[in-house]
Scaffold this motif. Structure first.
Motif, short mmCIF file in Angstrom:
data_model
loop_
_atom_site.label_atom_id
_atom_site.label_comp_id
_atom_site.label_asym_id
_atom_site.label_seq_id
_atom_site.Cartn_x
_atom_site.Cartn_y
_atom_site.Cartn_z
N MET A 221 0.86 -1.20 0.00
CA MET A 221 0.00 0.00 0.00
C MET A 221 0.89 1.25 0.00
O MET A 221 1.70 1.43 0.91
CB MET A 221 -0.87 -0.04 1.26
CG MET A 221 -2.03 0.90 1.21
SD MET A 221 -3.07 0.64 2.66
CE MET A 221 -4.19 2.00 2.46
N ARG B 225 1.09 3.70 3.05
CA ARG B 225 1.76 3.13 4.21
C ARG B 225 3.28 3.26 4.05
O ARG B 225 3.99 3.61 5.00
CB ARG B 225 1.34 1.67 4.36
CG ARG B 225 1.86 0.97 5.56
CD ARG B 225 1.19 1.42 6.84
NE ARG B 225 2.14 1.43 7.93
CZ ARG B 225 1.89 1.93 9.13
NH1 ARG B 225 0.72 2.49 9.39
NH2 ARG B 225 2.78 1.91 10.06
N GLN C 106 -3.50 11.00 8.53
CA GLN C 106 -4.49 10.62 9.55
C GLN C 106 -4.15 9.31 10.26
O GLN C 106 -4.92 8.35 10.20
CB GLN C 106 -5.89 10.53 8.92
CG GLN C 106 -6.48 11.86 8.56
CD GLN C 106 -6.64 12.03 7.06
OE1 GLN C 106 -6.98 11.08 6.38
NE2 GLN C 106 -6.41 13.21 6.56
N VAL D 182 -3.66 6.44 13.09
CA VAL D 182 -4.46 6.02 14.25
C VAL D 182 -3.63 5.06 15.09
O VAL D 182 -2.54 4.65 14.70
CB VAL D 182 -5.78 5.33 13.83
CG1 VAL D 182 -6.71 6.30 13.14
CG2 VAL D 182 -5.50 4.13 12.93
N ALA D 183 -4.19 4.72 16.24
CA ALA D 183 -3.63 3.71 17.13
C ALA D 183 -2.14 3.99 17.41
O ALA D 183 -1.78 5.12 17.73
CB ALA D 183 -3.84 2.31 16.56
N ARG D 184 -1.27 2.99 17.26
CA ARG D 184 0.13 3.16 17.65
C ARG D 184 0.81 4.25 16.83
O ARG D 184 1.61 5.01 17.36
CB ARG D 184 0.87 1.83 17.50
CG ARG D 184 2.27 1.89 18.05
CD ARG D 184 2.92 0.53 18.06
NE ARG D 184 2.21 -0.38 18.94
CZ ARG D 184 2.33 -1.70 18.91
NH1 ARG D 184 3.13 -2.26 18.04
NH2 ARG D 184 1.66 -2.46 19.75
N ASP D 185 0.46 4.35 15.55
CA ASP D 185 1.04 5.41 14.71
C ASP D 185 0.73 6.79 15.30
O ASP D 185 1.59 7.66 15.36
CB ASP D 185 0.46 5.35 13.29
CG ASP D 185 0.87 4.09 12.55
OD1 ASP D 185 1.92 3.52 12.89
OD2 ASP D 185 0.13 3.69 11.63
N ARG E 39 -0.17 7.43 18.42
CA ARG E 39 0.49 7.60 19.72
C ARG E 39 1.96 7.95 19.52
O ARG E 39 2.53 8.74 20.27
CB ARG E 39 0.36 6.32 20.57
CG ARG E 39 -1.08 6.00 20.96
CD ARG E 39 -1.14 5.14 22.21
NE ARG E 39 -0.37 3.92 22.09
CZ ARG E 39 -0.83 2.77 21.59
NH1 ARG E 39 -2.07 2.69 21.16
NH2 ARG E 39 -0.06 1.70 21.53
N VAL F 85 2.04 11.64 18.68
CA VAL F 85 1.77 12.45 19.87
C VAL F 85 3.03 12.46 20.75
O VAL F 85 3.40 13.49 21.32
CB VAL F 85 0.56 11.85 20.65
CG1 VAL F 85 0.43 12.50 22.02
CG2 VAL F 85 -0.72 12.03 19.85
N PHE G 244 3.93 5.35 27.26
CA PHE G 244 2.60 5.70 26.73
C PHE G 244 2.49 5.29 25.26
O PHE G 244 1.50 4.69 24.84
CB PHE G 244 2.38 7.20 26.89
CG PHE G 244 1.23 7.74 26.08
CD1 PHE G 244 -0.08 7.58 26.50
CD2 PHE G 244 1.47 8.41 24.88
CE1 PHE G 244 -1.14 8.06 25.75
CE2 PHE G 244 0.43 8.91 24.12
CZ PHE G 244 -0.88 8.73 24.56
N GLU H 221 2.48 1.31 25.26
CA GLU H 221 1.47 0.56 26.01
C GLU H 221 0.12 1.26 26.03
O GLU H 221 -0.87 0.69 26.50
CB GLU H 221 1.97 0.32 27.45
CG GLU H 221 3.24 -0.53 27.46
CD GLU H 221 3.85 -0.68 28.85
OE1 GLU H 221 3.24 -0.22 29.84
OE2 GLU H 221 4.94 -1.28 28.94
N GLY H 222 0.07 2.51 25.55
CA GLY H 222 -1.21 3.21 25.49
C GLY H 222 -1.76 3.60 26.85
O GLY H 222 -2.96 3.78 27.01
N ARG H 223 -0.89 3.71 27.85
CA ARG H 223 -1.38 4.14 29.16
C ARG H 223 -0.36 5.07 29.79
O ARG H 223 0.84 5.01 29.49
CB ARG H 223 -1.65 2.94 30.08
CG ARG H 223 -0.42 2.13 30.37
CD ARG H 223 -0.77 0.74 30.88
NE ARG H 223 0.46 -0.01 31.12
CZ ARG H 223 1.10 -0.02 32.28
NH1 ARG H 223 0.63 0.64 33.32
NH2 ARG H 223 2.22 -0.71 32.42
#
Lengths: 253, 219
Positions: B1, B4, B73, B75-78, B80, B83, B208, B211-213
């Protein structure tokens, strides 16, 4: 969550098209007055699942289902009136498909079929349905003009108004904006947010951002399985399953 | 893709710039440390001058990250990870400022060896260098174990900081005429202590991202 508050409770749903299994042990519950987005690559079973909810798959030869689907606590494969079920659980399709008749008659068609003949009652219903689909202001001066003269986005809102006119409880939408430009898409998305106060909405979409924008919960399907079903914010920010992560990040699909 | 591939390439470019920025800040702190050890005012002035480079890198990286968010745009781990880019650059930039503070102290206190407390400041800066390198690599390698190890090093900086303050306070009592210089010393030590906190923030951001926390490392 108390099961009594669920609009749908689906348990261990299997579905076969002839020898081909299209859904595998799908279990999920859909809360009333929420928007649920179903995502996944083509052929993953999400549209098949959507069509289970109003038993549209009954129209296809060789379809066999096992498992339980409760709508307001009642098994939809049990002793239910399918016509009544489809009245309560309305469907909006990918391409706007107005009937080749006037705007007014498009909306009045369903209620007439269901026995409403009174002119004043019909007038009110048409107006209310158009207003609820955020279309009335744009068409109130041309209700008796052909519906096919409307733009694509207006036609899709007309189709939503047509579903609302039979006073459903649930709206199923199969990629309702994939044929629309961004402005029309934004109008429909704003409308969805309004509509969820009165209806329960389940939407199949290939547009990830749309799922993220409009839905409360998102279910990710792959090869007929429901891989992950969670609050939309969790799916798009911190999915638990690697396959969900890979799909929404565009690593496959 | 294709998108990507494009996203991965852009992110790799951006991370290369973060490596440059992290290395630059670490190098500045090391130069400030050497300037302190050798009373090298010229080297200390270099550190001051480098600050602009670090600030420019921060803006460049943050612009790239904002453009990636707007165009891809993620999302998720990308998402994070992007950020986290802002948290990493923000904290690296602050850490860079603190290296400059140390360099400024070297310039101001040049020729005043009596009141230097150099060994404690050197020890703090040395640990700071190790933390900066470790945190930058933990980010680039998505290595939460390294992030946790690095954050734990901050205890060493805090310990030296407290000891230095105690010592300088008693020196101040002995030599009240040196209060102004002592105050600068305490302030500089405070800046190095803050440097450790900023690097700890980077380590928390790495956890973060992976692990997203949100976690508090080294409270």
């Amino acid at each position: 969550m108390d099961a009594a508050m669920h609009k749908f409770d689906v348990e261990n749903l299997d579905l076969w098209y002839g020898q081909t299994q299209a859904l595998r042990k799908v279990s999920l519950d859909i809360e009333a007055n929420t928007i649920t987005a179903l995502i996944g690559p083509s052929g993953c079973g999400k549209s098949t699942f959507l069509r289970v909810l109003d038993r549209m798959n009954d129209l296809i030869d060789g379809v066999r289902t096992e498992g339980k689907v409760l709508y307001d606590g009642t098994d939809i494969f049990g002793e239910v009136d399918v016509i009544e079920l489809r009245k309560k659980v309305g469907m909006v399709f990918q391409k706007p498909n107005p009937f080749p008749m006037s705007i007014y008659d498009n909306i009045a068609y369903g209620p007439r079929v269901h026995g409403i003949k009174d002119r004043k009652a019909l007038d009110e219903l048409v107006e209310r349905s158009l207003a609820n689909a955020a279309l009335l202001d744009e068409v109130k001066d041309k209700l008796h003009k052909p519906a096919l003269g409307l733009s694509g986005g207006q036609q899709q809102r007309l189709c939503i108004a047509r579903v609302l006119a039979v006073e459903p409880d649930v709206l199923l939408m199969d990629e309702p904006t994939s044929a629309l430009d961004p402005v029309s898409t934004a109008k429909i998305e704003t409308l969805l947010d309004e509509l969820k106060r009165r209806y329960t909405i389940v939407i199949v979409t290939h547009n990830m951002q749309q799922a993220g924008r409009v839905s409360d919960r998102t279910g990710f399907f792959l090869h007929g399985e429901l891989i992950e079903y969670a609050a939309t914010k969790d799916i798009f920010f911190n999915p638990k399953d690697e396959r969900t992560e890979n799909y929404i990040s565009g690593r496959f699909g | 893709m294709t998108t990507r591939i494009q996203f991965t390439e852009e992110l790799a470019r951006l991370n290369h710039d973060i490596l440059t920025m992290g290395t630059k800040v670490e190098e500045d702190l090391r130069k400030a440390l050497l300037a302190l050890k050798n009373e090298d005012v010229a080297l200390a002035r270099e550190v001051k001058a480098d600050d602009e480079l670090v600030n420019a890198l921060q803006l460049k990286i943050e612009d790239q990250a904002a453009i990636l968010i707007a165009t891809q745009q993620p999302v998720a781990r990308d998402l994070r990870e992007l950020v986290t880019v802002f948290k990493v650059t923000d904290n690296l930039e602050r850490a860079g400022d603190h290296a400059v503070h140390l360099a400024k102290m070297v310039i101001k206190l040049a020729g005043e060896p009596a009141f230097r407390q150099a060994s404690r400041l050197e020890s703090m800066a040395e640990t700071g260098c190790e933390m900066l390198r470790g945190a930058t690599l933990a980010y680039l390698n998505h290595d939460t174990a390294e992030a946790r190890r690095v954050a734990a090093l901050d205890d060493g900086i805090d310990h030296e900081h407290k000891a230095l303050v105690d010592e300088v306070l008693s020196l101040m009592r002995e030599k009240p005429d040196q209060v102004e210089r002592a105050e600068r010393l305490i302030k500089t030590a405070g800046f190095l202590e803050r440097l450790g906190d900023h690097v700890t923030n980077i380590c928390e951001a790495v956890v973060f991202m992976e692990e997203g926390r949100h976690v508090e490392l080294n409270e």
